[in-house]
Structure formats: structure tokens, C-alpha cells
Design a protein around this motif. Structure first.
Motif, short mmCIF file in Angstrom:
data_model
loop_
_atom_site.label_atom_id
_atom_site.label_comp_id
_atom_site.label_asym_id
_atom_site.label_seq_id
_atom_site.Cartn_x
_atom_site.Cartn_y
_atom_site.Cartn_z
N GLY B 1 0.81 -1.20 0.00
CA GLY B 1 0.00 0.00 0.00
C GLY B 1 0.85 1.25 0.00
N GLN B 2 0.19 2.35 -0.17
CA GLN B 2 0.89 3.63 -0.19
C GLN B 2 0.84 4.24 1.20
N ASN B 3 1.94 4.87 1.58
CA ASN B 3 2.04 5.34 2.95
C ASN B 3 2.99 6.51 3.06
N ILE B 4 2.62 7.44 3.92
CA ILE B 4 3.47 8.58 4.26
C ILE B 4 3.64 8.58 5.77
N ASP B 5 4.88 8.65 6.25
CA ASP B 5 5.15 8.70 7.68
C ASP B 5 5.86 9.98 8.05
N GLN B 6 5.32 10.65 9.05
CA GLN B 6 5.98 11.82 9.60
C GLN B 6 5.64 11.88 11.09
N PRO B 7 6.52 12.50 11.90
CA PRO B 7 6.24 12.52 13.35
C PRO B 7 4.96 13.27 13.64
N THR B 8 4.28 12.85 14.70
CA THR B 8 3.01 13.47 15.07
C THR B 8 3.20 14.87 15.62
N GLU B 9 4.22 15.04 16.42
CA GLU B 9 4.41 16.33 17.09
C GLU B 9 5.89 16.57 17.36
N MET B 10 6.31 17.82 17.28
CA MET B 10 7.68 18.21 17.61
C MET B 10 7.62 19.54 18.35
N ASN B 21 10.99 15.34 9.38
CA ASN B 21 11.24 14.27 8.42
C ASN B 21 9.96 13.67 7.87
N CYS B 22 10.07 13.12 6.68
CA CYS B 22 8.94 12.47 6.02
C CYS B 22 9.47 11.32 5.18
N THR B 23 8.94 10.13 5.38
CA THR B 23 9.28 9.00 4.52
C THR B 23 8.02 8.58 3.77
N TYR B 24 8.21 8.14 2.54
CA TYR B 24 7.06 7.81 1.72
C TYR B 24 7.26 6.49 0.98
N ARG B 59 13.75 31.22 4.99
CA ARG B 59 14.06 30.47 6.22
C ARG B 59 13.72 28.99 6.09
N PHE B 60 12.99 28.63 5.03
CA PHE B 60 12.56 27.25 4.86
C PHE B 60 13.36 26.58 3.73
N SER B 61 13.75 25.32 3.96
CA SER B 61 14.41 24.52 2.93
C SER B 61 13.76 23.15 2.91
N SER B 62 13.72 22.54 1.73
CA SER B 62 13.18 21.19 1.63
C SER B 62 14.16 20.32 0.87
N PHE B 63 14.34 19.09 1.37
CA PHE B 63 15.30 18.15 0.81
C PHE B 63 14.58 16.90 0.35
N LEU B 64 15.07 16.31 -0.72
CA LEU B 64 14.50 15.07 -1.23
C LEU B 64 15.60 14.08 -1.59
N SER B 65 15.39 12.81 -1.20
CA SER B 65 16.20 11.69 -1.67
C SER B 65 15.25 10.66 -2.24
N ARG B 66 15.17 10.54 -3.54
CA ARG B 66 14.24 9.61 -4.19
C ARG B 66 14.65 8.16 -3.91
N SER B 67 15.95 7.90 -3.86
CA SER B 67 16.40 6.51 -3.65
C SER B 67 16.04 6.02 -2.26
N LYS B 68 15.97 6.93 -1.30
CA LYS B 68 15.64 6.55 0.08
C LYS B 68 14.18 6.76 0.42
N GLY B 69 13.41 7.34 -0.49
CA GLY B 69 12.00 7.63 -0.18
C GLY B 69 11.87 8.55 1.02
N TYR B 70 12.67 9.62 1.00
CA TYR B 70 12.83 10.45 2.20
C TYR B 70 12.87 11.92 1.82
N SER B 71 12.25 12.72 2.66
CA SER B 71 12.31 14.16 2.51
C SER B 71 12.36 14.79 3.89
N TYR B 72 12.87 15.99 3.97
CA TYR B 72 12.74 16.76 5.21
C TYR B 72 12.49 18.21 4.89
#
Lengths: 114, 109
Positions: B1-10, B21-24, B59-72
Motif C-alpha cells: 500500500g501507499q504510505n506517508i510517515d511523519q512525526p506526530t508532534e515536535m 522528516n517524512c518518509t514515503y 528560512r525554509f528549505s526542503s530536501f529530497l532523496s528519491r532513492s531513500k524515499g525520504y524528505s525533510y
């Protein structure tokens, strides 16, 4: 510039009643979407329209219907409301029909079904 | 299935830096979005990444790694007005957006 306007902003509804949430945009965007947002869950797509005259089903379409008679308007109808449809509903639009473009959201309609 | 994970609260301190962080996992991939949502308001667009690497916007930056299925999402020089939920969403092969549940960021003085 209004952007996207939703109405009503809030509504309490008895189960079994019919309800239409209105959505109008003035940006001439081709694509429009209806989402629901529930606590602890991500936004879930109900229905979408890539262009006037066409509509499609999203992830959670059951119990909802939409129409897209023109570019600007995209109403969402609950034919017979049930308590599980209590949620915050967001209408959104984008210039690009393939979703690679930025989504512009309305302010939301908070619906409570009793 | 398709899924996105990110922390609930910081929680972070005013003036500091925070990384959300976000993994997909999606069927195909056509890009990743970050949106900001203040309590009781509509989400607003922050960034869109489709290629690997870092995109900086003030002040905001976004990063992506497609091979790791990861962004922050990196927020610098935190301000009290940055207290909000941050939503990660991935675009699958059918150009459908898959949304995470959001990360609620609390900024303390």
C-alpha cells in the motif's frame, strides 16, 4: 482577490438530511478537488475534476457526489448525511490538472452530523 | 500500500532550527510537497521537490532523496508564527496526492 470561497463555514446537520457544500474559485483553474480532514489522518480525496464537465472519484467517494457545470463552481453533495461524515471539508484548485502544481485551498467547511 | 510517515508532534525553541522528516512509499513517484497549516485554517503551499537535493526558500528549505524515499523540511530562525502543522504529500504514478497526517510543531519562547 477571493481565491476559493467555501460555504457554509460551519454547519450542524441531522443524520439523513441532504447537504450541499459550495465551492467557487475565481482563478480560472482547470482542476478542482474536495478533501476531508479528520484528526490523526491525512487529507483524503473525495472527488476531483480535471476540467469543467468531467469528474472523478477519489479515495473516499461513497456517500458524496459532485458536479462541475462550469470552471468556477464545484459543489459537493451529501445525499443522506451520516455521523461518520462529520469532518472538516476543504475545497482546492490547481492550474495544472496533473497535480504537479500548487494547490490553493478554501478556508474549509466544518460539518457535524448528529 | 501507499504510505506517508511523519512525526506526530515536535517541539522547538524560538530562534532555533528544526528538521521535520517524512518518509514515503508510493506506487511510482512524481514529486513531494510540503504544506503549512495553522490551526483552524487552510493548508498553504511551502515547497515542491521532484529532483534529489535541497531547495532553499528563505528560512525554509526542503530536501529530497528519491532513492531513500525520504524528505525533510528545515526551518531556520524559528518564530512563534511558525507554530503550525506541516503536511507532507507525495504524488504517485497516477498523479494522485498521498498525504501524511501532519506534524504539529510547537514553538516555545
Amino acid at each position: 482577490i477571493a481565491g476559493i470561497t467555501q460555504a457554509p463555514t460551519s454547519q450542524i446537520l441531522a443524520a439523513g438530511r441532504r447537504m450541499t457544500l459550495r465551492c467557487t474559485q475565481d482563478m480560472r483553474h482547470n482542476a478542482m478537488y474536495w478533501y476531508r480532514q479528520d484528526l490523526g489522518l491525512g487529507l483524503r480525496l473525495i472527488h476531483y475534476s480535471n476540467t469543467a464537465g468531467t469528474t472523478g472519484k477519489g479515495e473516499v467517494p461513497d456517500g458524496y457526489s459532485v458536479s462541475r457545470a462550469n470552471t468556477d463552481d464545484f459543489p459537493l453533495t451529501l445525499a443522506s448525511a451520516v455521523p461518520s461524515q462529520t469532518s472538516v471539508y476543504f475545497c482546492a484548485s490547481s492550474a495544472l490538472g496533473d497535480s504537479t502544481g500548487e494547490l490553493f485551498f478554501g478556508e474549509g467547511s466544518r460539518l457535524t452530523v448528529l | 500500500g501507499q504510505n506517508i510517515d511523519q512525526p506526530t508532534e515536535m517541539t522547538a525553541t524560538e530562534g532555533a532550527i528544526v528538521q521535520i522528516n517524512c518518509t514515503y512509499q508510493t506506487s511510482g513517484f512524481n514529486g513531494l510537497f510540503w504544506y503549512q497549516q495553522h490551526a483552524g485554517e487552510a493548508p498553504t503551499f511551502l515547497s515542491y521537490n521532484v529532483l534529489d537535493g535541497l531547495e532553499e526558500k528563505g528560512r525554509f528549505s526542503s530536501f529530497l532523496s528519491r532513492s531513500k524515499g525520504y524528505s525533510y523540511l528545515l526551518l531556520k530562525e524559528l518564530q512563534m508564527k511558525d507554530s503550525a502543522s506541516y503536511l507532507c504529500a507525495a504524488l504517485d504514478s497516477n498523479y494522485q496526492l498521498i498525504w501524511g497526517a501532519g506534524t504539529k510543531l510547537i514553538i516555545k519562547p
